[in-house]
Design an enzyme around this catalytic site. Sequence first.
Site, mmCIF file in Angstrom:
data_model
loop_
_atom_site.group_PDB
_atom_site.id
_atom_site.type_symbol
_atom_site.label_atom_id
_atom_site.label_comp_id
_atom_site.label_asym_id
_atom_site.label_seq_id
_atom_site.Cartn_x
_atom_site.Cartn_y
_atom_site.Cartn_z
ATOM 1 N N LYS A 261 11.562 -16.401 -3.690
ATOM 2 C CA LYS A 261 12.531 -17.486 -3.697
ATOM 3 C C LYS A 261 12.782 -17.988 -2.273
ATOM 4 C CE LYS A 261 15.240 -15.820 -7.678
ATOM 5 N NZ LYS A 261 15.097 -16.990 -8.559
ATOM 6 N N ARG A 335 12.193 -12.490 -18.572
ATOM 7 C CA ARG A 335 11.584 -12.442 -19.905
ATOM 8 C C ARG A 335 10.704 -11.201 -20.073
ATOM 9 N NH1 ARG A 335 9.335 -18.233 -18.641
ATOM 10 N NH2 ARG A 335 11.344 -18.112 -17.577
#
Length: 481
Positions: A261, A335
């Site tokens: 990020k 996920r």
Amino acid sequence: MPLTITTARSAPATAELVGIGVFSDRDRPKSLPDTVLDSRGFEGTLGKTMIVESKKGLVAAVGLGAADDFTANSLRTAGASFSRAARRHKNVATSVLADAVKEIDGLDQTAAAQALAEGLELGHYEFTTYKSKAKKQKLAKVVVAGSTSAGVKRSLAVGAGIAEGQMLARTFVNEPGGTLTPPIFARRVQTMARDKGLTCKVMDLAAIKKAKLGGLLGVNRGSTNHPRFVELTYSPKGKAKGTLAFVGKGITFDAGGLSIKTGNGMMTMKCDMGGAAAVVGAMSALKAAGVQSRVRAYIPMTDNMLGGDATRPGDVLKIRNGKTIEVLNTDAEGRLVLADALSLASEKKPDAIVDLATLTGACVVALGPKIAGLMSNDDDFAQDVADAADRAGERVWRLPLPDDYKSMFDSPVADMKNIGGSYGGALTAGLILSEFVGEGIPWVHLDIAGPAWTDSEDAVTRKGGTGFGVRTLVDLADNWG
């Protein structure tokens, strides 16, 4: 410390401050000094409280908003506003519940009392663990003046218990990621479980490997902190009305892995375990709420770092249920850990499953920072969760799971990729999760990436973790079966 909330027919003489409800479109109570309130611009807006001197001592005018817009949930906001305003007083009283019941025909007094207690506690919340010179609040006791019925007392106690769970969730989210590592998070959950009468099982690294939780292991490869997988079980007294499963994403800090990020993107990533925090908070409140359904919780815990052996883009992970995922973006890690958790939850064949996760920025783009996205494989269960959220005062909005979008995450080397295309990211993430829900089990996915964290404040919420989802889960479990 939690507040002590009691009832009395009227405000006791020992109260240092008395809160009185004021509707913006009704005459003010005669005990309030109209001239002073007018001169200071007080209009009775919901969420606004003003402390003034009266002939009988110090009073707080507590805004209740327009009578036509008033609901039981409004008392959560009013209670929080009063609690904040009263922080410098040790013992206070308020008649806002009685004031609302008097003016609003058909108001459910027990639901209103529960919401009021939640608001009083949530408005009192502060996270000052790392402040060297924190200003401590004096507020310790609130007397709710009006009804002293058993029903009102019970509802106030339930509301306080649920708020305690939400504040626990807030505190977990507010803890720094370097402090609340997976092993420490798991130990703190164990302590809570012991205190609240829950069954708790914690898997360490060896147990996680034995359980073949490939998604969790894959995300953890870049970290020096070992993962944990926590299972909690709440069993009611007597015969359970049914069984629910709660699943919460527990990424204790998300650097993005090798798909790192930006600096700005990392600043609030200690909140990436907001789903796990909400599930833990809700589980802690089930006994206080008197829930009669059985609830099991599944919480994968790891951070997502970029150590020397971190999962690489192009690696393939095998999930608990045997399906494989090609990882093309290591920052789409939620996920992967949820896939294992949903697989485990499905093996116990619950009546239904709800998962909560700070999953996608796409959902925040779609719905903004205060509304969670709701996706589901079952219309009836989706409505059950939406109704619970509405009663709890937490906003959700249903998003579709289009079958034809599944082709967006087709993989040439595995059963699927962990990302879809450039658009509809919240939907493709939900569709990927659906691949790990057992056949025939109703399931709801709540993407709480927006409302789990806030950079602004209102009466109920302070900057930082919000504990969003706790009240919805408790309400759902309480009304299940």
